[in-house]
Structures are given as C-alpha cells and as structure tokens.
Design an enzyme around this catalytic site. Sequence first.
Site, PDB file in Angstrom:
ATOM      1  N   HIS B  27      72.486 -11.941 -36.306  1.00 46.08           N
ATOM      2  CA  HIS B  27      72.423 -12.529 -37.640  1.00 46.08           C
ATOM      3  C   HIS B  27      71.939 -11.498 -38.656  1.00 46.08           C
ATOM      4  CE1 HIS B  27      72.158 -15.802 -34.705  1.00 46.08           C
ATOM      5  NE2 HIS B  27      72.639 -16.606 -35.618  1.00 46.08           N
ATOM      6  N   HIS B 258      75.963 -14.757 -42.057  1.00 42.67           N
ATOM      7  CA  HIS B 258      74.857 -15.438 -41.387  1.00 42.67           C
ATOM      8  C   HIS B 258      74.720 -15.057 -39.923  1.00 42.67           C
ATOM      9  CE1 HIS B 258      72.095 -18.583 -40.072  1.00 42.67           C
ATOM     10  NE2 HIS B 258      72.909 -18.714 -39.051  1.00 42.67           N
ATOM     11  N   GLU B 403      54.602 -37.060 -34.119  1.00 40.80           N
ATOM     12  CA  GLU B 403      54.516 -36.550 -32.747  1.00 40.80           C
ATOM     13  C   GLU B 403      54.986 -35.102 -32.650  1.00 40.80           C
ATOM     14  OE1 GLU B 403      56.299 -39.253 -33.630  1.00 40.80           O
ATOM     15  OE2 GLU B 403      55.073 -40.930 -32.925  1.00 40.80           O
ATOM     16  N   HIS B 465      59.733 -48.805 -25.560  1.00 36.14           N
ATOM     17  CA  HIS B 465      58.425 -48.183 -25.382  1.00 36.14           C
ATOM     18  C   HIS B 465      58.108 -47.876 -23.917  1.00 36.14           C
ATOM     19  CE1 HIS B 465      58.063 -49.217 -29.530  1.00 36.14           C
ATOM     20  NE2 HIS B 465      56.796 -48.887 -29.606  1.00 36.14           N
TER      21      HIS B 465
END
Lengths: 659, 659
Positions: B27, B258, B403, B465
């Site tokens: 890059h 890029h 988190e 959960h």
Amino acid sequence: MSAEPRLLANAIRALAMDAVQAANSGHPGMPMGMADVATVLFTEYLKYDPQAPHWHDRDRFVLSAGHGSMLIYALLHLTGYEKPTMEDIRNFRQLNSPCAGHPENFMLPGVEATTGPLGQGFAMAVGMAIAERHLSAVFGDDLVDHRTWALAGDGCLMEGINHEAVGLAGHLKLGRLNVLWDNNKITIDGSTDLSTSEDVLARYRASGWHTVSCDGHDFADIRRAIDEALADPRPSLIDCHTIIGYGAPNKQGTAATHGAALGHDEVAAARDELSWEHDPFDLPGDVVDAWREAGRRGADEHGQWRSRLSASSQGQEFLRRMERRLPEGFSLDGYLSDLIANPQKVATRKASELTLGAINDALPETIGGSADLTGSNNTKTKATRPLTAADYSGRYVYYGIREFGMAAAMNGMALHGGVIPYGGTFLVFSDYCRPAIRLSALQNVRVVYVMTHDSIGLGEDGPTHQPVEHVMSLRMIPNLAVYRPADAVETAECWALSLERQDGPSMLCLTRQNLPQLRTEAGENLSARGAYRLRAAKAARKVVLLATGSEVETAVATADALEAWGVGADVVSMPCWSLFDAQDAAYRADILGGGDALRVSIEAGTTLGWARYTGLDGVNIGLDRFGASAPAEDLFKRFGFTAEAILPQIVAALSQGDQ
Amino acid sequence: MSAEPRLLANAIRALAMDAVQAANSGHPGMPMGMADVATVLFTEYLKYDPQAPHWHDRDRFVLSAGHGSMLIYALLHLTGYEKPTMEDIRNFRQLNSPCAGHPENFMLPGVEATTGPLGQGFAMAVGMAIAERHLSAVFGDDLVDHRTWALAGDGCLMEGINHEAVGLAGHLKLGRLNVLWDNNKITIDGSTDLSTSEDVLARYRASGWHTVSCDGHDFADIRRAIDEALADPRPSLIDCHTIIGYGAPNKQGTAATHGAALGHDEVAAARDELSWEHDPFDLPGDVVDAWREAGRRGADEHGQWRSRLSASSQGQEFLRRMERRLPEGFSLDGYLSDLIANPQKVATRKASELTLGAINDALPETIGGSADLTGSNNTKTKATRPLTAADYSGRYVYYGIREFGMAAAMNGMALHGGVIPYGGTFLVFSDYCRPAIRLSALQNVRVVYVMTHDSIGLGEDGPTHQPVEHVMSLRMIPNLAVYRPADAVETAECWALSLERQDGPSMLCLTRQNLPQLRTEAGENLSARGAYRLRAAKAARKVVLLATGSEVETAVATADALEAWGVGADVVSMPCWSLFDAQDAAYRADILGGGDALRVSIEAGTTLGWARYTGLDGVNIGLDRFGASAPAEDLFKRFGFTAEAILPQIVAALSQGDQ
C-alpha cells in the site's frame, strides 16, 4: 379514543411488571418507561393490521432494546394479535412460551426481528428501511409505502455498530426511518454518567440525521416530536426523556428496575402509584376495548392496499419476491454447462463473480454489496447499478468500512422481504460481523455472505488478514450453511444452494488465488450432498483424502503421488459439512471409506474439528498457528500444504497402521 | 535541521513506493500521503530513543492504518533503530522479513501494536493512554509523562469500534491522546462520497474531543495544528488534509494508489515529480544524516529520565510492573487453603470475584472493568475504586456498553505495560469483541477476559444470550488460553495461570448458576495440566467421562449412576484444552483411559471438536442447536444434560461395543 392514553399505557406497565414478577426474571424498567411513547405510536401512528401480521406494506417496528420484551408482548396482545394470549404472557420466559426472554421473530408474528444483542435491532431497521425504499422505487408507492420504526436504549446507541448504522442511514437519506430513543440516563451499571459524556444528538446530526427531543411522559409532546420527525426528510432520532421503571415509586429512575423483578412490595406500591386496581393479568374491559379499537385502525388501509395489489400489473411479481420464491424455471444449469465446456482456472472469488453475472441477470431481487472491498470480493456485476439516495432502485450498496453494519443491514433487508441480500468482506473480518451472522442463523433469514481471501492463500497481508480458525468456527454456528468450494463448478453449485435456501443464511468462503477446474461434468449438484467422491482410487484404496476449497487441488496432487507408489487414494471434496452430516448413514460411510482406509484431512485452517471425520487414527493436515506475511505459494510450502510435505506423513501413518 | 523537511519526507515516499514495487504488493498511497505529517511528528514532536526502543516513558505511536506499514518501517529505519535494516526493507512482505505486510509488534521494536484490522489501532491507543494516565497518577510525572499518538485513516474512523473508542477517550478526558487523521477522501472502493456523508469533526466534538484541521502537505500548518492539539486539555483529532499517493503524478488522489504497486512507469514519474534522483533503496547521505540527527533528539531526555528512575523510591516497583513480573512470593495458595477448609457452593463467576478479592489486594497492577455488566460479571472488588477522569489512580473502568472498545483498550493497556487488564461481559458477547481477542493472542499480551453466563445455564434470557458455539470456537484461536473451570478451586487455579502467563491472553468462561465445590484438596495446581482425573472409577473402568465447567457436576452424577450399575467410570475435568494438549503423550493417554474405555464428552455446547478426544466411537453429549428461553434447570433437562438422560446413551454405546 374512549380511554385516556395514560390508562392504556398503564395496561402495558401492569402487564410488564406482573409478568416479570411471575417469572421472577426479566426487565420491567424499559416497558414501564416507554409505555407512554409506545402507546402513542401504536394507537395513533403505526400502520399495521393485527389480523394480518404479514401485510407486506405494514410499518416495521423493531424493539432494538430487546430486553424490554414485555413491551412488544403487551402491545401485540392489547392491539388484538392472535398471539400472544394472556396465557402466553403469564408464561413469560418459560419453556415453549412465545413470550421468550428476548423477542424472537420466529415465535411471534408482529415481532419483526430477534433483538437483544444490543445495537443490532437498530441496524436491522436500517436494512428494512433500505429494502422499503428499494421496493418502492421498483414497484411504486401503491404497493410499497411504509415506515420503519425502532425503539432503542442507551446500550443500542453506545455499541459500535450504532455508528455504522447511523452513518449508513444518514448517507442513504433514509427519511422513512424513525428511531425512538429511550433516554432514561440509566444503564445496568448505574447512571450513564459512569461511562459516557456524549452529546448524542450532535453525533446524529453530524451524520445527516434529524433530531428532536420530547418529554416521554407527556402525550402531546410525544405527538409533537413524532409529527416533526415525520415531516423531516432525514432519518429521525426522537429523543424521549423518560424515567426508567416509571410508576414504581421507590425504584423508578434507578438501575434497580432495569433487569430484575420489582418485588411484591414494589409491584403493590406501583399499583397504588398508577391507581391500577386490577389483579395481575386482569385487564379492565374499557381499556381492552380501547386498545382493540386502536388495533383496528389499519384494517381499512390494508383493504385498500389489497385492492391496489390486485389491480397492479406488477402484483404477482411483487408477491413472488415477498414470498421468497425464485422465478419459475430459475436455474444455473446453462451457466454450468458453459463452465464444463470452457473450464475456468480462476480464483473462486472470481468464479463467484462469474456466477453472480448469471444470477443477477436472472434474479432482479438480489441486492449486492461489499464493506469497501468491491474489487477484492468480486461482488459487483454489470447488472447492478449502485443503490444510492438519489436512486434507490439500484442493486449494489457501497456499505463503506462497516462489516457489522452491512451484515445487520442485510438481516434487516431479508427480514423485510422482497430482496435477497448478499455482501462481502475478507473472511478474516467475519469476526467483525460475527454477531450479525449469528442472528442471520437464529432468525432463519436468507442472507448470503461472500467471504473472500479464505486462508493463508491471501499471502502478503499477513496474519491479521489470514483466516485460520474462521471456517471451522463458523461451521459451529447452528443453522449457518458454510461452503468452501474447490473450483468454479462447486462455486456455482454452492451459490445455487444458497439461493434455494429460503430459510437460512449461507456463507461462501472463497479464495484469492487461482484454482484449476477439477469438475469435468455438471448434471447433479454434487455440492448438495455436502461431500462427494471427486476421484476414486485407481489402485486398491488404502487412503481417503478429505479436503475443502483450495486444498482439494492439493489432495488431488497427493493422491497422484500416492497412486504413483501404488497406494490407492480417494479424493473427497467436502464443500459443506452440515449438508454432509444430513446425508444418510450409508452415504456418509461410503464417502468416508468405511473403517479400513486411512483418512487424511487437508484444510489450510485449524485441525480442531476434523477428528469428526478422520477419527483418532487419521492424519490431519492443517494450520494450528497464526500465518505469516509472504507470497501465498511460499506460505503453502512453509506450512506444509504440498503433496511433497504431506506424502511422508501418510506413509508413516500407513506403516504405523500395519504394525 | 540541515535538510528541508520535504526532502526528509520524500525519503519515506521513495522507500514506500520502491519497497511496494519490489514486492509487487502493498500500500504505497498512505505512506506517500502522510509522509509530510509523519516527518514533522518524528523529527520535531515524538519522544523516543531509537537506541532504547523500550524506554518506558517514550511516547507511543500507533499506526492504526496498518496497511500503510511502509511508513513505520521507513521511519524506524531512518531515525536509526537497529531494525529494520535496508535489507529488511528490500524484503518487504517476504517470508521472515520483519517488514511484514502489516506491522507486527512481535517482530520489530518500535512497532507498538499489531495493526491492520481497521479501527483497532486507534482503540488500542486509547488503552495506552489510559495506562499512561493511571501509571502517572500512581508513580508521578517524574517516571510517567508521555503522550500517545495514533495515525488513522477513513477505515479506522468508519468502523464501529471507532465510536466506542472515541466515546471512552472523550469520557475519560484523555488529553494526552492525539490522533492524526489521514483525511484523503479515498477508500478502496473509490471516493468516500460513495459511502459516507459524515461530518467527522462534529462527531468527535460531540464526544468531548478537540479537533483541528491542517493542510497535511504544509509543514508550518501541520506544526500549528499539532501545537494547538498539545495545548488543548481534551483528546485531539488532527484532521490532516492529504493527497493519497502524494508525488505519483498520474495516480495520486485516487484509489489506484491505495493497495497496489504503482508500476514501474509511475514510480519513475514520481521520481521526476519529487526530484528524487536516487536509485531504489539508495538514500543520500545528507538526508540520512538529518534523519539520524532527529532520531537522537530524545537521548538526553531519556538520560534524564533514567536518572530520575534511579533516584526514585518507587523505581524498583515501577520496573517490576513494566517488566511484567508478579510481586515476589505472590501466590493464591492461602486463598485456596481457605477454600478447601470452607468449600463454597457458588457460581464460578462468584468464585472469580472471591479470587479477585485476593488478587486485587496483592497485585496493585490489575485494572478491572466490565462492559456495563459489573454486577453480573462480578468483576469489581473492594480494592478497586473507579478509574475516572477525576482520578486516574483508580483501578476499575466502567467501560460502558462497549465490548469491542473494552477489549481493544485492554490490549492497549497490556501493550503499554505496567498494568494487567481484565474485563468482563457475557460469553455470548465474546462475538462482539472477537477481533480484539484475536489480536490479544497474536500480540502475545496478558489480558484476562472474564466471560460469564457461559451456557444455557444463563436461563431465561434465551438463545441470543446463550453461548453454544463460543467455547469451542474460542479454543481455535491460536495462543488463546481458554478456561472453563468446574468449581471454586479450579476457578482460582485458572486465575493463577492467567496471571502467571506473561505472554498471552486468557479467557475464563464462568457460570451464572451455582456449582458444588468438587475439589477437596489443593496443593498442586491441577488445572495447569489442562485436564486431570477428578475421580477414578470404583468398579472396573469401562467409561471415561470428559467434561468441563458446569457439566463436570453432571459427569459426577453420571458416574455415580454408572457405578450403581457396576460400571466403573472415571471423571476427567478438562478446564483447558490447550494446556492438556501440551502434556506429554503418556499423561494424555493415561487421562483419556487408553483405548479400552468408552469415552464420553459432556459439555453444554457444540459437539463439533470433541471427537479429538472421544474418537469416532465415543459418545458426545452437547448442544448443536440454539438454546431457548426458560429457567436454567428446565433447559438442562430439555436438552439432556442430566445423568438420567445421559445414562441410556452410554449403556447403548457400551452394549454396541460389546457386539
């Protein structure tokens, strides 16, 4: 309406606190805090028909703060949905009750999405709003003209995915999306002051949203705020100042009401505070009547919509898409025949692009995209113009560097219906969107993940970009079909299976590097078996080589080397474990070669898991460490994925077996 | 300085484009675009000493946009670090070169963090800044007084984790943190206009950040912006307007620069454009001299710091913490003896809290926290006051509902050194921070994850959960020690192992529900073996039961039932697979019972993986579907985790084996 809105709202509060108390588990704070706002929405604004929960042009309402599930259960019951019954609500959080701890889209019509993992409901609502605008652009306002609502708490707003969802919605100018923020200044740990100092509204405005605040316990003010949101062309965040656990005199406004039953004393005190003189689960007739009346608001509009649908020349096509049926006669057989006639030595990511060329021409309902890796994931085809704020009829979303936001939006699009979303990133970044992949599976939605650069074959980018544990760990997500095709033919077969699967997500794990086309005939979709014998042993079979994806080529080379030594070896390609496990025992035993052959797995990823097929006496060729930065061919050599490196291990195992 | 800064910057540009061209991979765009900004930073502002890369009071510089790795390699080489050599740079992206595709903290001193997975470098920098302020509060400015810098691109800013990191840094008022944003308006897919419409600076200001913009190619303007950032007490985002690939005349400002080599023609054209007349990897002496001179800027300050360290009464304690040594004589033996004397029937999350009580009293370097589940994860003890903007000496971080941000911040804290971070959430939400868990493992940092509610034992909250695939899938992350202790004794043992492990992360998977204390003696840390025989068969051994965590209790009950039938059964507890796999073959064979006993695994999670120990003829008791919402005991019954349900399966397998 014959009853005061506060009275209607208190029916929600009573059901919430009583159900949580009965279960001695749950979250009364949010439903009690947002009862007033929800009452205004469901009695005055939301477009729905409890007699026809799947009405395609209904407003979508997503309870992003899913822990407050009693809110939606109360609303569905009160407005006259067939389910949940009062008995269901009495059994809140008990085995087999549709009133589960968190709302599950597969248990109750009217629950538009499974929520609870914070932030994802909001992000799915963004996807629903995208699907709505797209279908409206394609089919016109007569058939598609509805809003998407979400109810979100501080948790939803603090999660990282919120930034991605807000950015995407703002960029796409999804003005039909309205989010009600339960701004109660409380999280589980206590005051939001413990962990955040953000000016939330300023952040939303920075992403092109409209914002408006209101007193969440003042009905006129709630209406004013919603009206302002509806009038604004931008997506709206409606900041509702509320008191968590409103009505529980000693606990309201505190974290104590968030995630536990209030206790009998406080429930009794709340009854006093709210002047609610009825027994648990006993609702006064006038309140029920008023709610049911509100629930009938949408019936006329639904009827008019049905008339428009019947009259529309596009009606049948619209229904086909909404009902998830592929066009009659859709098949990739022609494309596959061409492949057999003109074999392609291409990366499977390129093979996927070629297949998508055929798919996107034949299926107008696909909407592709990538999290800023369009050229690498090979997800865009000529048929798919960009879907933009200026042209929602496009079929390709530039999701930006938002893997999680993309995946959640795809879930929302699939839940909305009428479109088949697929999207790509590097396989290693499946970790970034894993929580949404899990919700694709739990919600049974047809989302296709196009995950490229699926091993150390990625090469120079190194260990941060090289999947090792990913393929295997994704196989463990229940109801997710994980495919790792070995060549262009398998890639097309796996795409066909992904599209035919109406009720669950699929993931294609694709190479960066070129692979030879190993399949020389098509006909039956062999990938549908999950695993199949690609090549039978020539000499007497002593070895069965089990491989996936790019390592099937290695397995073929290894088989050649073994056969040259006079050792017969089958080569089994295993593009999809879950489909193979679903075959009958005889088929599985035949493919795995019974008990007499040495089983050898070859996969450029973790070996943990392969003993399921090779047993303890087999050989597992894999990678149980992080990769490295180097050209791909150097890495495959370095880590032993060559016939030369594998052969001695097989020979050693065979001679050990002979002892 | 004797050379113009642009000339110094062009040395970076030349190395970047030439190294990428030589590798034909990489890059060039970012290093060429940010060369001017980086030159100002490394020659005028950054505090470092190339002769002592680990100087504890150096500024930390994190290249969050890790794909632009040639920038940091060029900077380290030019400023006089021992590594990378020019030969290393010539071997950019080749096997065994320390100049890997993305910067790896374990390959090069001066690379403070492994970056590449977007957004995480920035978020780790937040953790470094937290550790710096904390240690400064504890040890004073004489020993700790440095800044944290990060260089981030649009990818880092669009990722969801950026929202979490920005929110945390703003809330904690981390004024020593300065982020240089490479604002080049280009992503891989093209213009940022394709995917975002955000006012980034407004978003940062909304979270309490200072923002300032500059022309990233105007040296005076860069200095002005950095000076303004240093003067402001808030964390700063320095918005550097740059041209990606600056200097490549035909490709600069486009996505073409890029992620791919510029090509020989464009490299030649860039040499003309930059008036850079030197061959690839050949640097003019005056440029090298000027860079080396800049690299010596920090030597004096380093010397003064060493003097202060020698003179400080806290010097030895400071060094102990920075060198990751536990206090001499630290041990949990006393706590364990108490446990044996007073057995605790508690959830392992509670057992963890009890253990942490002993740990936090004895280890001042621990910094705990939770992503808004403090009371559920049991992560806070009396010794740990909150770490806040008003008091950085506290040892408990309220991370908020972040988190991923928490996990990345913990990585940054551990990389900074001087602290041992631990933090909690529900195990199911390990998915939300999985990308950072992987980076804990890849970076070899001591971070302890306290993941509670580790199975359907979570109960009523339901399938969203309840972990199913999580424990197993986490075991597959290389270098991550995953523990699932069975009782209070094992929990303490696993905590001891986690703390003693200096060079890698650990994860404790803990129950919500109470478990009996099965261990009746301590002495040797049996968990260190990974698996051990908890109870030997009484009758002749026909069965070996392998279990983890809460299912060890079930295994004991099953063994009792089998013994009542006269069938001898060992019970093996397996708290840590990776430690067991590291034992010698004799130990492993002994524990697994050789080949003559039927092996039965019992774990309330996916069975995929257990064949590694049970083979194909064993029995695997597990859960290969999503859970459900109900009280925990109902779920364990429903899904067959009871001796009653398991016994017939074992009897059937035994009788099949007899045939």
